[in-house]
Scaffold this active site. Structure first.
Site, short mmCIF file in Angstrom:
data_model
loop_
_atom_site.label_atom_id
_atom_site.label_comp_id
_atom_site.label_asym_id
_atom_site.label_seq_id
_atom_site.Cartn_x
_atom_site.Cartn_y
_atom_site.Cartn_z
N THR A 216 128.20 6.51 26.90
CA THR A 216 127.56 5.94 28.10
C THR A 216 126.05 5.80 27.93
O THR A 216 125.47 4.78 28.29
CB THR A 216 127.87 6.85 29.31
OG1 THR A 216 129.28 6.99 29.42
CG2 THR A 216 127.29 6.27 30.58
N LYS B 58 127.41 -6.46 31.51
CA LYS B 58 126.60 -6.20 32.70
C LYS B 58 125.38 -7.13 32.75
O LYS B 58 125.06 -7.79 31.76
CB LYS B 58 126.18 -4.72 32.70
CG LYS B 58 127.37 -3.74 32.81
CD LYS B 58 126.89 -2.30 32.85
CE LYS B 58 128.06 -1.32 32.93
NZ LYS B 58 127.58 0.09 33.03
N ARG C 183 136.63 1.05 24.24
CA ARG C 183 135.74 2.19 24.57
C ARG C 183 134.99 2.66 23.30
O ARG C 183 133.81 2.97 23.35
CB ARG C 183 136.55 3.34 25.15
CG ARG C 183 137.18 3.07 26.51
CD ARG C 183 136.24 3.17 27.65
NE ARG C 183 135.72 4.51 27.87
CZ ARG C 183 134.97 4.82 28.93
NH1 ARG C 183 134.65 3.90 29.84
NH2 ARG C 183 134.50 6.03 29.07
N ASN D 284 123.30 -0.07 30.44
CA ASN D 284 123.97 0.18 29.17
C ASN D 284 124.95 -0.92 28.76
O ASN D 284 125.91 -0.67 28.04
CB ASN D 284 124.65 1.55 29.21
CG ASN D 284 125.68 1.64 30.32
OD1 ASN D 284 125.87 0.67 31.07
ND2 ASN D 284 126.34 2.76 30.44
N TYR E 78 133.28 0.54 41.33
CA TYR E 78 132.78 1.87 40.97
C TYR E 78 133.16 2.91 42.03
O TYR E 78 132.39 3.84 42.28
CB TYR E 78 131.26 1.83 40.77
CG TYR E 78 130.82 1.30 39.42
CD1 TYR E 78 131.30 1.86 38.23
CD2 TYR E 78 129.91 0.25 39.33
CE1 TYR E 78 130.89 1.39 36.99
CE2 TYR E 78 129.49 -0.23 38.08
CZ TYR E 78 129.99 0.35 36.92
OH TYR E 78 129.58 -0.10 35.68
N GLU F 7 141.51 -2.25 37.78
CA GLU F 7 140.32 -3.09 37.61
C GLU F 7 140.71 -4.55 37.31
O GLU F 7 140.07 -5.47 37.82
CB GLU F 7 139.45 -2.52 36.48
CG GLU F 7 138.83 -1.18 36.88
CD GLU F 7 138.11 -0.47 35.74
OE1 GLU F 7 138.01 -1.05 34.62
OE2 GLU F 7 137.64 0.67 35.96
N ARG G 226 126.53 -0.25 22.57
CA ARG G 226 125.43 0.46 23.22
C ARG G 226 124.47 1.06 22.19
O ARG G 226 123.26 1.08 22.40
CB ARG G 226 126.00 1.55 24.13
CG ARG G 226 126.65 0.98 25.40
CD ARG G 226 127.55 1.99 26.06
NE ARG G 226 127.98 1.62 27.41
CZ ARG G 226 128.92 2.26 28.10
NH1 ARG G 226 129.54 3.30 27.56
NH2 ARG G 226 129.26 1.86 29.31
N HIS H 38 130.79 -2.36 30.42
CA HIS H 38 131.77 -1.47 31.06
C HIS H 38 133.11 -1.73 30.42
O HIS H 38 133.41 -2.87 30.06
CB HIS H 38 131.87 -1.77 32.56
CG HIS H 38 133.12 -1.19 33.18
ND1 HIS H 38 133.17 0.09 33.66
CD2 HIS H 38 134.37 -1.71 33.34
CE1 HIS H 38 134.40 0.33 34.10
NE2 HIS H 38 135.15 -0.73 33.92
N TYR I 106 123.38 8.84 40.92
CA TYR I 106 123.02 7.61 40.21
C TYR I 106 123.65 6.37 40.83
O TYR I 106 123.42 5.26 40.35
CB TYR I 106 123.43 7.71 38.73
CG TYR I 106 124.91 8.02 38.53
CD1 TYR I 106 125.34 9.31 38.26
CD2 TYR I 106 125.87 7.02 38.62
CE1 TYR I 106 126.67 9.60 38.07
CE2 TYR I 106 127.21 7.29 38.44
CZ TYR I 106 127.61 8.58 38.17
OH TYR I 106 128.94 8.85 37.99
O1 CDP Z 1 130.58 3.32 31.76
P1 CDP Z 1 131.14 4.67 31.35
O2 CDP Z 1 132.61 4.82 31.63
O3 CDP Z 1 130.79 4.99 29.93
O4 CDP Z 1 130.36 5.77 32.22
P2 CDP Z 1 130.70 6.43 33.64
O5 CDP Z 1 130.41 7.89 33.53
O6 CDP Z 1 132.03 6.00 34.13
O7 CDP Z 1 129.56 5.81 34.59
C1 CDP Z 1 129.65 4.50 35.05
C2 CDP Z 1 128.29 3.85 34.91
O8 CDP Z 1 127.36 4.51 35.79
C3 CDP Z 1 127.64 3.99 33.53
O9 CDP Z 1 128.09 3.02 32.63
C4 CDP Z 1 126.17 3.85 33.85
O10 CDP Z 1 125.82 2.47 34.01
C5 CDP Z 1 126.07 4.53 35.21
N1 CDP Z 1 125.64 5.93 35.09
C6 CDP Z 1 124.30 6.24 35.25
O11 CDP Z 1 123.48 5.33 35.47
N2 CDP Z 1 123.88 7.54 35.16
C7 CDP Z 1 124.77 8.53 34.94
N3 CDP Z 1 124.33 9.80 34.87
C8 CDP Z 1 126.12 8.24 34.78
C9 CDP Z 1 126.53 6.92 34.85
MG MG Z 2 133.63 4.91 33.46
#
Ligand code: CDP
Ligand code: MG
Length: 138
Positions: free
Chosen positions: A94, A12, A88, A115, A52, A129, A105, A118, A60
């Site tokens: 996350t 990112k 992952r 973070n 996304y 994707e 992370r 992705h 968010y």
């Molecule tokens: O990236 P990951 O799959 O771990 O998390 P996700 O739940 O799919 O969320 C996608 C992205 O949204 C995260 O990597 C964060 O950058 C952002 N996010 C956030 O800013 N605040 C949250 N409560 C959840 C996600």
């Molecule tokens: Mg995700």
């Protein structure tokens, strides 16, 4: 059935700004994953919404869109045995503050939104994707 998988990874804009491209790609390569495609690219809001899609409308999402479009990112396709779950696990939880030391992370961040990385979360996401980011990849 082969366990070989491909997964879509984004370094990112925070990772690029912090000069962590080499460090992060180096970890994936050292693990034994193969880089099949890679591009430095700045995306617009439309591409952010496609990538996304499942998050559009969440509280968010607007800051997430601002962040992911804020500068160049690196999109990567990695390939290897069980690549989706391996990446992952290497990325960590996350929220960087909760991610274990030893994960990307956990080692390089403290934030939940900024973070660093992705990665696709299942085979269906990986296929969608990879098709979105690298439509010409064979
Ligand atoms: O990236 P990951 O799959 O771990 O998390 P996700 O739940 O799919 O969320 C996608 C992205 O949204 C995260 O990597 C964060 O950058 C952002 N996010 C956030 O800013 N605040 C949250 N409560 C959840 C996600
Ligand atoms: Mg995700």
């Amino acid at each position: 059935m082969s366990d070989e998988e491909r997964t879509l990874v984004l370094l990112k804009p925070d990772a690029v700004r912090r000069h962590l491209i080499g460090e992060i790609i180096g970890r994936y390569e050292a693990k034994g994953l193969t880089v099949r495609a890679m591009e430095l690219r700045t995306i617009d809001a439309s591409m952010a919404r496609e990538h996304y899609a499942e998050h559009v409308g969440r509280d968010y999402y607007t800051p997430l869109e601002e962040f992911i479009t804020s500068g160049p990112l690196v999109a990567v396709v990695l390939e290897g045995r069980k690549a989706i779950s391996v990446v992952r696990a290497m990325n960590g939880k996350t929220d960087c503050a909760e991610a274990l030391p030893g994960t990307i992370r956990g080692d390089f961040g403290t934030q939940k939104n900024h973070n660093l990385v992705h990665a696709s979360d299942c085979p269906e996401s990986a296929e969608r994707e990879i098709g979105l980011w690298f439509p010409n990849l064979g």
